[in-house]
Design an enzyme around this catalytic site. Sequence first.
Site, short mmCIF file in Angstrom:
data_model
loop_
_atom_site.label_atom_id
_atom_site.label_comp_id
_atom_site.label_asym_id
_atom_site.label_seq_id
_atom_site.Cartn_x
_atom_site.Cartn_y
_atom_site.Cartn_z
N VAL A 172 -5.29 -5.59 -2.13
CA VAL A 172 -6.42 -5.50 -0.86
C VAL A 172 -6.26 -4.81 0.43
O VAL A 172 -5.25 -5.48 0.57
CB VAL A 172 -7.57 -6.49 -1.75
CG1 VAL A 172 -9.10 -5.68 -1.12
CG2 VAL A 172 -7.42 -6.54 -2.92
N CYS A 173 -6.84 -4.24 0.34
CA CYS A 173 -6.73 -3.49 2.23
C CYS A 173 -8.12 -3.49 2.91
O CYS A 173 -8.91 -2.36 2.76
CB CYS A 173 -6.33 -1.78 1.90
SG CYS A 173 -5.91 -1.52 3.52
N ILE A 174 -8.40 -4.73 3.23
CA ILE A 174 -9.64 -4.94 3.84
C ILE A 174 -9.63 -5.53 5.44
O ILE A 174 -8.26 -5.63 5.59
CB ILE A 174 -10.64 -5.38 3.43
CG1 ILE A 174 -10.62 -6.77 2.96
CG2 ILE A 174 -11.69 -4.08 2.21
CD1 ILE A 174 -11.20 -7.05 1.99
N ASN A 177 -9.16 1.39 -1.51
CA ASN A 177 -8.67 0.63 -0.92
C ASN A 177 -8.07 -0.84 -1.55
O ASN A 177 -8.04 -1.35 -1.18
CB ASN A 177 -10.18 -0.55 0.09
CG ASN A 177 -11.11 1.04 0.73
OD1 ASN A 177 -12.41 0.72 0.10
ND2 ASN A 177 -10.42 1.30 1.90
#
Lengths: 616, 165
Positions: free
Chosen positions: B88-90, B81
Amino acid sequence: MKSLLLTFGSLALTAGVVANAYMQNKQFYPSVVYITKSSPSMAVLYVQAFVCVILMGKLMRKIFFGQLRAAEMEHLIERSWYAVTETCLAFTVFRDDFSPRFVALFTLLLFLKCFHWLAEDRIDYMERSPIISWLFHIRALSLLAFLACSDVFFINHAYYHTLIKGASVQLVFGFEYAILLMVLLHIFVKYVLHTVDVQNENPWENKAIYLLYTELLLGFIKVVLYMLFLAIMVKVHTFPLFAIRPMYLTMRVFKKALNDVVMSRRAIRNMNTLYPDATPEELSASDVCIICREEMVSSCKKLPCNHIFHKSCLRSWFQRQQSCPTCRMDIIHSPRPQSPQAAQPAAPAAPPQQPPVPPFPAAAFPGFPAAFPGAAWPPQHPPASSSASVASSTSTTTTSFSTSASTSDTANNPFMPGMMPPMPFMPPFMMPPMSFGMSPPPVPPADFSGLTDEELRAMEGEERENLEARVQCLRNIHTLLDAAMLQIQQYTTVVSRMGGLDTASTSTVWSAERPTASAMSSKSSNIATSNSSDPMMAAPNPVDTSNKPDDSEVLEGAVGYTVPTETVLPSGESGAAQQDSEDSSELGEIRRRRLEKFSNKMQEQAKTDNNGGTPD
Amino acid sequence: MAGSALKRLMAEYKQLTLNPPEGIVAGPVDEENFFEWEALITGPEETCFEGGVFAAKLTFPSDYPLSPPKMKFTCDIFHPNIYSDGRVCISILHAPGDDPMGYESSAERWSPVQSVEKILLSVVSMLAEPNDESAANVDAAKTWRDNRARFNEIAHQTVRKSLGL
């Protein structure tokens, strides 16, 4: 290091060229002529001039900005590249009067543009920085004054030049500087607003609104300027390709500003009309506003989901998103007050002598609540139901199916005793009767108290008493439908009366009208279901033809009564009950549409009343 | 008073310094500019990232907390992720409305209720439990799914690297 080398290199070269010319000619004037005649010397001098401009820029940056931040530098370089590209494009348009002077003017324009961008970045930084020194203010003000003077000077120059010598490249400069002046004005307004905000101890709620309107106004002026420029350029020269990108960007910014203003106004209106102020007890119960993490002391609003926020925080959030920040409840699509407490503060201007109108005027029929339970009104009725697609209305129909089934069950429905919710909630505020002086609707026969298994069995046969039992059952349905129709008529009178009241009560009309619509749709589905229950009754005795018309007669009587104006009545000769139910479902469809139309009208009326009443 | 974004960031910074959550250190890079933060996250225990200390940079928009900040790891980290450049990919870092992967419900998106602390805690749990269904780094997701031993090995390398070993 590289720039230092370049600077000294060019200085040395210039010195060399000048010395060489002087050595050869020994006198000032001949050496000047010599230098201007020789291309290499001129090239050296141009490089020197360019270096001088850069040095000048550095000096000014040192004076007005001190050290540039990394983000500012990045911005500057990015924008400079675009500007250089556009300048080169502009050169192609004006290639006829290409001259050193012309290049110099463009360079100067670029130079001043850079300072406008830097000023913009720096003023935006004010909002982010915890400490603003006096030096900052002095620098900002002197820079703004300097830029304003140069902009005005160049606009003036371009104007008179165009007047005297006709349209030329000065047109471009005039418009460029006019745009820059607008940018400068925007920066200045921002600076003033930030400064006032910084001086103020309390957060300034309306600052964001002022900023928004400034942006809108200046964006509009810029768009107009660009349009004018485009028109003139197309007329005088050619299509100004070099102005397309900034023009597009300006329009986009303007569109965004317009959108923001609309959203912000809507948010403010919603907050002022729909949501109550938080009471002191509620404020003391909740500690901080979750958006800004500040204490909540005053001017707070409570959403329908009971979450409390600062008014200003909520406004800026609603500008982006129409949902509760905490629970994400959709505010716009379920904004109807769900309790009388929510409804009444929304209309604080209501005259006190007016009796408080319960949000659900269904309560006006005290003798009748059991027959049409409050369950028929879903607590979160979608507001768009009036304009909703068939899908949503069918869903309401299906949801009210069980409730309407339960309706008839409480009186007489023998068919599905198992699936009845026994009217789980009957909100207490539905009880108070209304003082509108309406005649009570017909009450279903008192002696008919629910159906037992025996009664059920009584109807399952072909004997005379079985048929009688069935007919009796249908009559009761008929009575209920009559009552429903009466109720609908009373609703309409209530609504029209309330519509006549002053605007303060329109919000209550809103809330009153909504359940009406839903109740109506539930009524119509009620009819449909009671009719469609008919084949089930008819099913056990398909051979019985003698008494059949009786059945359908009664049925159609019911249908015909509930819609007195209905012209598409089935002619009554449809022997099969199946056919009947189909017809009646069609009728139900027509009726539903009419009701939708009706409720739409009422909504519009309520809306216009609302708009007319609330100054916004 | 200064802007509301600045005040909120200061409040959050104060909160984070007074009650620091376990395994997380965060604060502005420079007291002059509260809109750039640096964070140190220790790898959650009993995962392949255990023991590592990962540095990240948080960049806040001027309308924070109405818009989410951006987070970027400044050290190498191999994770499904996290993009290979460290972003950051959240979902809680995505504003409702933009959905890079097209799968997130708005309920797990950014809202002003979130905070730096919550973001960092989410990142810690993301380190512990990668979500390979919405991979930002497809290589990492593939390795995580198909060859867990290899993934753990790479993770241990990054841990060692993050400690400067």
